[in-house]
Scaffold this motif. Structure first.
Motif, PDB file in Angstrom:
ATOM      1  N   GLU A   1      25.971  79.522  36.513  1.00 24.46           N
ATOM      2  CA  GLU A   1      27.073  78.428  36.666  1.00 24.46           C
ATOM      3  C   GLU A   1      26.300  77.132  36.430  1.00 24.46           C
ATOM      4  O   GLU A   1      27.066  75.926  36.415  1.00 24.46           O
ATOM      5  CB  GLU A   1      27.741  78.796  37.789  1.00 24.46           C
ATOM      6  CG  GLU A   1      26.947  78.510  39.266  1.00 24.46           C
ATOM      7  CD  GLU A   1      26.351  79.770  39.682  1.00 24.46           C
ATOM      8  OE1 GLU A   1      25.943  80.668  38.876  1.00 24.46           O
ATOM      9  OE2 GLU A   1      25.842  79.802  40.838  1.00 24.46           O
ATOM     10  N   ASP A   2      25.240  76.809  36.554  1.00 26.37           N
ATOM     11  CA  ASP A   2      24.441  75.617  36.482  1.00 26.37           C
ATOM     12  C   ASP A   2      23.885  75.207  35.083  1.00 26.37           C
ATOM     13  O   ASP A   2      23.282  74.180  34.875  1.00 26.37           O
ATOM     14  CB  ASP A   2      23.714  75.220  37.628  1.00 26.37           C
ATOM     15  CG  ASP A   2      24.199  75.294  38.926  1.00 26.37           C
ATOM     16  OD1 ASP A   2      25.209  75.150  39.194  1.00 26.37           O
ATOM     17  OD2 ASP A   2      23.392  75.707  39.895  1.00 26.37           O
ATOM     18  N   TYR A   3      24.082  76.137  34.109  1.00 29.65           N
ATOM     19  CA  TYR A   3      23.153  75.890  33.075  1.00 29.65           C
ATOM     20  C   TYR A   3      23.542  74.646  32.234  1.00 29.65           C
ATOM     21  O   TYR A   3      22.717  73.992  31.794  1.00 29.65           O
ATOM     22  CB  TYR A   3      23.558  77.241  31.866  1.00 29.65           C
ATOM     23  CG  TYR A   3      22.824  78.468  32.404  1.00 29.65           C
ATOM     24  CD1 TYR A   3      21.837  78.525  33.207  1.00 29.65           C
ATOM     25  CD2 TYR A   3      22.784  79.611  31.344  1.00 29.65           C
ATOM     26  CE1 TYR A   3      20.954  79.618  33.391  1.00 29.65           C
ATOM     27  CE2 TYR A   3      22.134  80.908  31.647  1.00 29.65           C
ATOM     28  CZ  TYR A   3      21.162  80.767  32.699  1.00 29.65           C
ATOM     29  OH  TYR A   3      20.600  81.841  32.695  1.00 29.65           O
ATOM     30  N   GLN A   4      25.089  74.566  32.325  1.00 28.39           N
ATOM     31  CA  GLN A   4      25.631  73.353  31.539  1.00 28.39           C
ATOM     32  C   GLN A   4      24.877  72.067  32.196  1.00 28.39           C
ATOM     33  O   GLN A   4      24.436  71.018  31.236  1.00 28.39           O
ATOM     34  CB  GLN A   4      26.835  73.331  31.289  1.00 28.39           C
ATOM     35  CG  GLN A   4      27.470  72.813  30.058  1.00 28.39           C
ATOM     36  CD  GLN A   4      26.771  73.139  28.902  1.00 28.39           C
ATOM     37  OE1 GLN A   4      26.790  74.336  28.571  1.00 28.39           O
ATOM     38  NE2 GLN A   4      26.323  72.202  28.038  1.00 28.39           N
ATOM     39  N   LEU A   5      24.800  71.996  33.302  1.00 27.63           N
ATOM     40  CA  LEU A   5      24.242  70.833  34.041  1.00 27.63           C
ATOM     41  C   LEU A   5      22.753  70.567  33.676  1.00 27.63           C
ATOM     42  O   LEU A   5      22.306  69.501  33.516  1.00 27.63           O
ATOM     43  CB  LEU A   5      24.452  70.919  35.774  1.00 27.63           C
ATOM     44  CG  LEU A   5      25.888  70.758  36.185  1.00 27.63           C
ATOM     45  CD1 LEU A   5      25.568  71.334  37.744  1.00 27.63           C
ATOM     46  CD2 LEU A   5      26.297  69.420  35.955  1.00 27.63           C
ATOM     47  N   PHE A   6      22.081  71.830  33.602  1.00 26.35           N
ATOM     48  CA  PHE A   6      20.629  71.616  33.144  1.00 26.35           C
ATOM     49  C   PHE A   6      20.599  71.376  31.834  1.00 26.35           C
ATOM     50  O   PHE A   6      19.770  70.591  31.380  1.00 26.35           O
ATOM     51  CB  PHE A   6      19.955  73.136  33.523  1.00 26.35           C
ATOM     52  CG  PHE A   6      18.524  73.157  33.155  1.00 26.35           C
ATOM     53  CD1 PHE A   6      17.720  72.690  34.117  1.00 26.35           C
ATOM     54  CD2 PHE A   6      18.134  73.687  31.987  1.00 26.35           C
ATOM     55  CE1 PHE A   6      16.387  72.737  33.736  1.00 26.35           C
ATOM     56  CE2 PHE A   6      16.808  73.630  31.544  1.00 26.35           C
ATOM     57  CZ  PHE A   6      16.027  73.242  32.510  1.00 26.35           C
ATOM     58  N   PHE A   7      21.324  71.993  30.932  1.00 28.54           N
ATOM     59  CA  PHE A   7      21.463  71.559  29.472  1.00 28.54           C
ATOM     60  C   PHE A   7      21.543  70.211  29.253  1.00 28.54           C
ATOM     61  O   PHE A   7      20.903  69.435  28.191  1.00 28.54           O
ATOM     62  CB  PHE A   7      22.030  72.385  28.692  1.00 28.54           C
ATOM     63  CG  PHE A   7      21.945  73.934  28.505  1.00 28.54           C
ATOM     64  CD1 PHE A   7      20.603  74.320  28.894  1.00 28.54           C
ATOM     65  CD2 PHE A   7      22.814  74.645  28.322  1.00 28.54           C
ATOM     66  CE1 PHE A   7      20.230  75.761  28.991  1.00 28.54           C
ATOM     67  CE2 PHE A   7      22.710  76.344  28.472  1.00 28.54           C
ATOM     68  CZ  PHE A   7      21.225  76.501  28.501  1.00 28.54           C
ATOM     69  N   ASN A   8      22.150  69.649  29.965  1.00 31.88           N
ATOM     70  CA  ASN A   8      22.892  68.065  29.658  1.00 31.88           C
ATOM     71  C   ASN A   8      21.785  67.202  30.610  1.00 31.88           C
ATOM     72  O   ASN A   8      22.094  65.838  30.686  1.00 31.88           O
ATOM     73  CB  ASN A   8      24.313  67.682  30.298  1.00 31.88           C
ATOM     74  CG  ASN A   8      25.128  68.523  29.482  1.00 31.88           C
ATOM     75  OD1 ASN A   8      24.963  68.687  28.255  1.00 31.88           O
ATOM     76  ND2 ASN A   8      26.288  68.812  29.878  1.00 31.88           N
ATOM     77  N   LYS A   9      20.758  67.726  31.300  1.00 32.80           N
ATOM     78  CA  LYS A   9      19.584  67.147  31.889  1.00 32.80           C
ATOM     79  C   LYS A   9      20.442  66.497  32.988  1.00 32.80           C
ATOM     80  O   LYS A   9      19.860  65.375  33.586  1.00 32.80           O
ATOM     81  CB  LYS A   9      18.987  66.195  31.122  1.00 32.80           C
ATOM     82  CG  LYS A   9      18.259  66.718  29.887  1.00 32.80           C
ATOM     83  CD  LYS A   9      17.234  65.972  29.066  1.00 32.80           C
ATOM     84  CE  LYS A   9      16.506  66.669  28.100  1.00 32.80           C
ATOM     85  NZ  LYS A   9      15.776  65.872  27.100  1.00 32.80           N
ATOM     86  N   VAL A  10      21.574  66.744  33.659  1.00 29.29           N
ATOM     87  CA  VAL A  10      21.932  66.229  35.136  1.00 29.29           C
ATOM     88  C   VAL A  10      21.202  66.599  36.189  1.00 29.29           C
ATOM     89  O   VAL A  10      20.816  65.999  36.951  1.00 29.29           O
ATOM     90  CB  VAL A  10      23.383  66.463  35.130  1.00 29.29           C
ATOM     91  CG1 VAL A  10      24.152  66.112  36.416  1.00 29.29           C
ATOM     92  CG2 VAL A  10      24.223  66.014  34.052  1.00 29.29           C
TER      93      VAL A  10
END
Lengths: 139, 140
Positions: B98-107
């Motif tokens: 569920e946190d993949y997108q945050l990681f991909f966006n380097k947040v």
């Protein structure tokens, strides 16, 4: 002394001799390790309680984990590869302690329950890896 | 079938006896195992390995094909390989799906020891992730 979180624990499976992380795990753990005993009770036992003695062998137990199963994900297909082509496989768990300790063990044989489809849940699979030899506990 | 390793953190399994310490593709690194520092074998970055299953490594995002057989077996386009490589970065850092997108966006770049988010280069895009939750008293 620390109360480590489970969040961030990583499981790796060997593919082509290379430890490769398994995605989308929701829980995992070692289970069933047991130092072997035999019933050493004799008829002339002094009291009512049975006695046991060590065999000198230890059952290494199993490693069980659950994941959101993605049938199109290569890493998950690599898990079912172990059903179509049974083989021993090296596994590694990376703990979340500050030293990121790893625990290595060899699995032989696997139980794969899944994928399961539940109206109230995502598509999941439950796996159990039979450990052969040293489970790699920190000593 | 051959593939080339594209990450420096790819460790060999302990039973991988086909690759002795003299193998130039293997480099020894110190890791913590059983609470102690020990030396373990890792693939050297760019190591070309031969195995009937190396195409799986390409699909997982940790290698690229080094011959036509591997390229055909993995069946991925360049874009698909690039995505697999990006996804593996998240998987090997223990990022929850569920946190993949945050990681991909380097947040976020991972998790702190207490399980909270570790700030990524773009953390300021979502500063609310690090804001203290308002207590009930503040709402009154």
């Amino acid at each position: 002394m620390a109360k480590n979180k489970s969040k961030g624990v990583i499981l790796k499976q060997t593919i082509a001799s290379t430890l490769t992380a398994v995605a989308q795990c929701t829980s995992m753990g070692f289970t069933g390790a047991e130092s072997g005993t035999f019933d050493s009770t004799t008829l002339d036992n002094a009291d009512a309680f049975k006695t046991y003695a060590l065999t000198g062998y230890t059952e290494p137990g199993s490693f069980e984990f659950e994941l959101f199963f993605d049938v199109g994900l290569a890493g998950h297909q690599a898990l079912t590869d172990l059903l179509t082509t049974p083989a021993n496989c090296d596994w590694q768990v990376t703990h979340t302690n500050s030293g990121t300790t790893t625990q290595d063990f060899t699995g032989t044989g696997m139980t794969f329950d899944g994928p399961t489809y539940d109206m109230e849940d995502g598509v999941k699979a439950n796996l159990s890896i039979k450990i052969t030899g040293d489970p790699g506990y920190a000593t | 079938m051959r593939a080339r390793i594209i990450r420096e953190d790819m460790q060999l399994g302990m039973s991988a006896t086909a690759y002795p310490e003299t193998d130039e593709r293997v480099v020894w690194k110190t890791v913590t195992q059983n609470g102690r520092p020990v030396k373990r074998r890792f693939w050297r970055l760019g190591a070309e390995i031969e195995d009937p299953m190396v195409w799986r490594l390409v699909q997982c995002g940790v290698a690229i094909p080094a011959d036509d057989a591997c390229r055909e077996a993995c069946g991925l386009s360049e874009d698909q390989m690039a995505f697999a490589q990006k996804r593996y970065e998240a998987v090997c850092r223990g990022i929850a799906p569920e946190d993949y997108q945050l990681f991909f966006n380097k947040v976020i770049s991972g998790y702190e020891d207490d399980g909270s988010f570790k700030k990524g280069d773009n953390w300021q895009a979502m500063p609310e992730l690090w804001e203290e939750p308002e207590s009930d008293e503040d709402n009154e």
